[in-house]
Write an enzyme that holds these catalytic residues in place. Structure first.
Site, short mmCIF file in Angstrom:
data_model
loop_
_atom_site.label_atom_id
_atom_site.label_comp_id
_atom_site.label_asym_id
_atom_site.label_seq_id
_atom_site.Cartn_x
_atom_site.Cartn_y
_atom_site.Cartn_z
CB ALA A 175 42.99 44.80 30.00
CG ASP A 176 39.69 47.82 32.84
OD1 ASP A 176 40.46 48.79 32.80
OD2 ASP A 176 38.74 47.67 32.05
CB ILE A 177 40.37 42.07 36.23
CG1 ILE A 177 38.87 42.41 36.20
CG2 ILE A 177 40.66 41.08 37.35
CD1 ILE A 177 37.98 41.25 35.77
#
Length: 402
Positions: A175-177
Site C-alpha cells: 500500500a505504501d509502495i
C-alpha cells in the site's frame, strides 16, 4: 560486481529541481527517493531526537535500518523542530526556494503546522505541494489511522492473498509502495504542467486510492461477475495452468496464457497432443473450471522428471517458466550481477551496496551517476541553514523557466 558511481555520469532529468520533504516511514520517502535518483535535490526534514522513525525499523545493515537504506539514498537530512518559531521560519525559507513539497503527516498535524496543501500553496503559489495520506481529507474515514497492513485489509487485498481458506497479507509494504509510486509520477506530471503553463497543481494521494487502483482487475471481476477470485496460492484465479508444479527435485513455475500455448504445452511438455482438444480443457474458461483435474494431470507428468528436463521441455514449447527462488538468492541473482545492478553507496555505517534504479540515463561509458549517500540524522542541518542565509537561490519564478 558492484560498480562505483561517478559524478561524471549522464545528466539526470530532474537536476535543478529542489524537493523539500517532511516525511517518515515508507510512502513519502519512496516518492522522494525516486525523485532524488532522477537528479532532484531532496532536503529531508526530520524531527530532532530521533528523526524518521524508519531509522529504527531494524539494524540489519551493520546497525543501519534496511528500510531506511532502501528509502533515503541521495537525500540531505536537516533536523528542524516545526513546533518552534525558529523551525517554522526555516521551513518557510526552504519552501520559498523549493519546486516541490512532499509530506505524509496526518491531515490534522499538517493543518496545525500550516503545512496542508491549501495553506502551503496559498503562501507559495508556484510550489507543487504533495500530500500523501491514508484515506484523504474527506469521507467517513478521513481521520482514521492508516498503516500498510490496515489498508491491505480495508481494500480487500488480504482476502485475495493466500491459499484456500488461509488468507495472508502481501509480504512487502504494497500500500505504501503504490502510494509512493503514484505520488512520484503525479509530481512529475505536475512539474511538466507547471513548466508549460506556470500553474502549480496540487497533488493529493492516498494509500487507499492508490491500492484500490492496483486492485481494479479483481474489483471489476467481482463487481460484474458476482463472485470474488479464489485464493490460489501461487496460482491465478482466472488463468490455468498457472503457478507452481512439482518436479523430481523441486517446484517450477509455469504459465500458459492462451489456447495456442496450451496446444504446444500438450504436445511438447505433456506429450499428449490429443489432450489439447479434450472438452474439459479446450478453452481458457474450461481449463479454469476444471483446474483441479488439470493440475493433477500436469503434476502426474512432471513430478517424476528432473526440473532441468522440465525447463528444457518448456523452453522447447516456448512456455514461460521460472524457478521458485528464496529471497536470500536474489542478491546474487545472475540477472543482477551480470548487469552490474549493485552500486556502492555511502552511509553512516560506511560504504554499503544498494540497487541502481530501474532506469537512469546512461553515460557513454556506462558509468552510473553519483546517486548520493544515505544521510545521518541532521547531517546537513548546518550546511542547509547556511545556504538559506545566502541569496544564491532566489524564490522560484515559473515565468523564468517555462
Amino acid at each position: 560486481m558492484t560498480r562505483t558511481s561517478s559524478a561524471h555520469g549522464a545528466p539526470r532529468p530532474l537536476e535543478g529541481v529542489l524537493v523539500v520533504a517532511v516525511e517518515h516511514a515508507v510512502a513519502a520517502p519512496l516518492a522522494t527517493r525516486q525523485l532524488a535518483d532522477l537528479g532532484a535535490r531532496v532536503i529531508k526534514v526530520e524531527r530532532p531526537g530521533g528523526g524518521d522513525f524508519a531509522r529504527g525499523y531494524d539494524d540489519k545493515v551493520d546497525g543501519l535500518s534496511s528500510a531506511f537504506l532502501w528509502l533515503n539514498r541521495g537525500k540531505e537530512s536537516v533536523e528542524l523542530d516545526l513546533k518552534t518559531d525558529t523551525g517554522r521560519r526555516s521551513i518557510e525559507r526552504l519552501l520559498s526556494r523549493a519546486d516541490v513539497f512532499v509530506h505524509n503527516l496526518s491531515s490534522q498535524a499538517a493543518l496545525r503546522a500550516g503545512l496542508d496543501t491549501a495553506a502551503v500553496q496559498g503562501r507559495h503559489p508556484s510550489l507543487i505541494a504533495c500530500a500523501i495520506g491514508g484515506y484523504g481529507t474527506t469521507g467517513p474515514m478521513a481521520d482514521t489511522k492508516a498503516y500498510d497492513l490496515l489498508i491491505q485489509g480495508e481494500t480487500g487485498l488480504i482476502s485475495l492473498t493466500g491459499d484456500g481458506e488461509v488468507m495472508a497479507k502481501v509480504g512487502i509494504s504494497i500500500a505504501d509502495i503504490s502510494a509512493g509510486t503514484t505520488a512520484c509520477t503525479s509530481i512529475l506530471a505536475a512539474l511538466r504542467h507547471r513548466d508549460r503553463t506556470g500553474v502549480a497543481l496540487p497533488v493529493d494521494v492516498t494509500l487507499f486510492d492508490s491500492l484500490t487502483e492496483w486492485l481494479a482487475y479483481p474489483l471489476y471481476y467481482t463487481r460484474y461477475g458476482g463472485t470474488a477470485p479464489a485464493r490460489t496460492g501461487t496460482g491465478h484465479a482466472t488463468i490455468a495452468p498457472y503457478g507452481s508444479f512439482p518436479t523430481a527435485d523441486g517446484p517450477i513455475l509455469l504459465a500458459v496464457q492462451n489456447d495456442h500455448e496450451w496446444r504446444r504445452f500438450c504436445e511438447t511438455v505433456l506429450e499428449q497432443a490429443d489432450l489439447a482438444h479434450d472438452p474439459h480443457f479446450v478453452t481458457h474458461a474450461a481449463r479454469v473450471a476444471n483446474r483441479a483435474r488439470l493440475e493433477r494431470l500436469i503434476a502426474d507428468r512432471l513430478e517424476h522428471l528432473p526440473r532441468a528436463d522440465v525447463a528444457r521441455l518448456l523452453t522447447q514449447a516456448d512456455i514461460a517458466h521460472s524457478r521458485l527462488n528464496d529471497i536470500s538468492e536474489l542478491a546474487e541473482h545472475p540477472q543482477l550481477t551480470s548487469r552490474d545492478r549493485w552500486v556502492g553507496t555511502g552511509s553512516p555505517v560506511g560504504t554499503v551496496e544498494t540497487l541502481l534504479p530501474p532506469w537512469l540515463p546512461t553515460s557513454p561509458d556506462g558509468t552510473p551517476p553519483d546517486l548520493g549517500a544515505v544521510p545521518a540524522p541532521g547531517e546537513h542541518t548546518a550546511s542547509v541553514l547556511a545556504w538559506l542565509a545566502t541569496d544564491d537561490h532566489p524564490p522560484h519564478d515559473p515565468e523564468t523557466t517555462a
